[in-house]
Design an enzyme around this catalytic site. Structure first.
Site, short mmCIF file in Angstrom:
data_model
loop_
_atom_site.label_atom_id
_atom_site.label_comp_id
_atom_site.label_asym_id
_atom_site.label_seq_id
_atom_site.Cartn_x
_atom_site.Cartn_y
_atom_site.Cartn_z
N LYS A 178 15.27 -39.09 -11.96
CA LYS A 178 14.73 -39.67 -13.19
C LYS A 178 13.28 -39.26 -13.34
O LYS A 178 12.44 -39.63 -12.52
CB LYS A 178 14.81 -41.19 -13.20
N CYS A 290 -3.16 -38.58 -6.59
CA CYS A 290 -3.42 -39.64 -5.62
C CYS A 290 -4.22 -39.17 -4.42
O CYS A 290 -4.65 -39.99 -3.61
CB CYS A 290 -2.11 -40.30 -5.18
#
Length: 482
Positions: A178, A290
């Site tokens: 997804k 990140c």
């Protein structure tokens, strides 16, 4: 007059499909702020269909030889490379990334990582067989875990999809992927490429599936009975929710979450090199990384010099749209995220000083200026929490002990860097810093052969490397009488 939006569709069992209930969501170009496509807002029936396809394909894919899996994965890389202009069209429209920068910095890495895992398919390792009890021989089988539910983020939609599907397929698993609801275009394009390879090789069509949707779609995937493993790259909140959902039936979980990377600059460092490396590592991809070099700790003897130099360097960095050859980074991902990044600056305490940037750029799209903030304290919000934007903070520290204490004094533990000419100090810091990666006199390079992953609230499990490959396998002990 309205422009017809492009229609993206799910890819399930080798077919492109709309959501069963017909629901869609708009996909917005971050560089313009305008919708350019629609994507399915998938629900239970769509997830069920994708999981059934992956489950049916698994026994065949599991049982083909590693050599067959390697050839398939190499063909995927070759097809992506041959169609790279389409890839760039999809990914840059997805994210608002500068096209040529993406071609130079992201595309080669993706292809290399896929090819690395193609080779890893043929390097399954375990302890050698032996007689550990008289009259009995033991050996280890390393096997795929089964169907993998994978959720990719919006900051590097295609590269993070590669980090997920490549090791999973190489190990013999099947995949339901997804993409983020804001960046589905490149995953749908990828499905077409992978489906073409599997059709050519006459392999089951359900090996790789893409289901578009929102957070609820992801929840349905993770909570589904079929997957043996759930993998997500996303926020700490999302990771906690996934871990909680997966615990209900003891699924394996692989989490790569947020970060707040300290960059520790000592007074014996090459200041010019540190400024350049931290600038590049902090503003690349608009700081939406990140591992970004966003939290700088500078020894007090060179603090003023460093801040002045970094502010000057930041002022020379340009943000621009997809076709701007001089742009170092593009737009932020969405309107809500732009508001979040700006909010950190709006809420700065009185003792903080904006040395560069600190404002939105332009009146369309989601662009934000390269920003440097100095004068910060350890407990300030912007020091403790992930901004995920083109904002670099700078603090002053006195000695090595304080630098280590402040570096580790956050909830995240993904990446860090040390800037010094003292080798012994660098080695001490590499041990003392509680982060999954410690760079020395550099920041942000990654290679396929080395693991990437963090500790604490940055998650667990590794991407890339043989360690990342192993995460998608299970170990079985076999013992036989002689």
């Amino acid at each position: 007059m309205t422009t017809e939006l492009r229609r993206l569709r799910n890819y399930i069992d080798g077919e492109f499909r709309d959501a069963v209930d017909g629901r869609t969501t708009d996909v917005v170009d971050p560089a313009t702020g305008e919708a350019y496509a629609t994507a399915p807002l998938s629900a239970q029936a769509d997830v069920d269909a994708a999981m059934a396809a992956a489950e049916a394909a698994f026994p065949v894919w599991r049982d083909v030889t590693p050599g067959v899996r390697q050839r398939a994965i190499l063909k995927i890389a070759d097809a992506m490379e041959a169609r790279q202009e389409e890839l760039l069209d999809a990914e840059c429209r997805n994210c608002g990334k500068p096209r040529e920068l993406t071609r130079q910095e992201e595309l080669p890495m993706m292809l290399d990582q896929i090819r690395f895992f193609a080779g890893a398919a043929r390097m399954l390792e375990g302890k050698s067989a032996g007689e550990y009890m008289e009259g009995l021989t033991s050996f280890v089988r390393r096997e795929p875990v089964g169907v993998c539910a994978q959720v990719a983020p919006w900051n590097y939609p295609l590269m993070m999809a590669v980090w997920k599907f490549a090791p999973a397929l190489a190990a013999g698993n099947t995949v339901v992927l997804k993409p983020s609801d804001t960046t589905p275009a490149s995953a749908v394009w990828l499905a077409e490429v992978i489906g073409g390879v599997f059709d050519e090789m006459e392999l089951p069509r359900g090996i790789f599936n893409v289901v578009c949707g929102d957070r609820e779609t992801g929840r349905l995937m993770v909570e589904h009975d079929t997957p043996a493993m759930a993998s997500i790259t996303g926020s700490v909140r999302a990771g906690m929710e996934v871990a909680g959902s997966a615990a209900k039936d003891l699924k394996r979980v692989h989490l790569e979450l947020g970060g707040k990377a300290p960059c520790v600059v000592f007074d014996d460092a090459d200041i010019a090199a540190a400024v350049e490396g931290i600038r590049d590592g902090g503003f690349f991809n608009a700081g939406q990384d990140c591992t970004a070099a966003t939290r700088v700790l500078v020894q007090e003897g060179v603090y003023e010099e460093f801040v002045t130099a970094l502010a000057k360097a930041a002022a020379e960095v340009k943000t621009g749209d997809v076709n701007d050859p001089d742009a170092a980074y593009g737009a932020l991902n969405n309107a809500g995220h732009l508001e979040k990044v700006a909010g950190f600056i709006d809420r700065l305490p009185a003792h903080a000083k904006v040395e560069a940037g600190g404002e939105r750029v332009g009146d369309k799209g989601y662009f934000y200026a390269p920003t440097v903030v100095s004068g910060l304290k350890q407990d300030d919000e912007i020091v403790q929490n992930e901004v995920f934007g083109p904002v670099i903070t700078v603090q002053s520290f006195s000695d090595e002990e304080q630098a280590v204490k402040w570096s580790n004094d956050v909830e995240y533990a993904l990446a860090s860097s040390v800037w010094t000419s003292d080798h012994a100090r660098a080695m001490r810091l590499s041990k003392a810093l509680d982060f999954g990666c410690v760079w020395i006199n550099t920041h942000i390079p990654l290679v396929a052969e080395m693991p990437h992953g963090g500790f604490k609230k940055s998650g667990y499990g590794k991407d890339l490397s043989a360690y990342g490959f192993d995460d998608y396998t299970r170990v079985k002990h076999v013992m036989t009488a002689l």
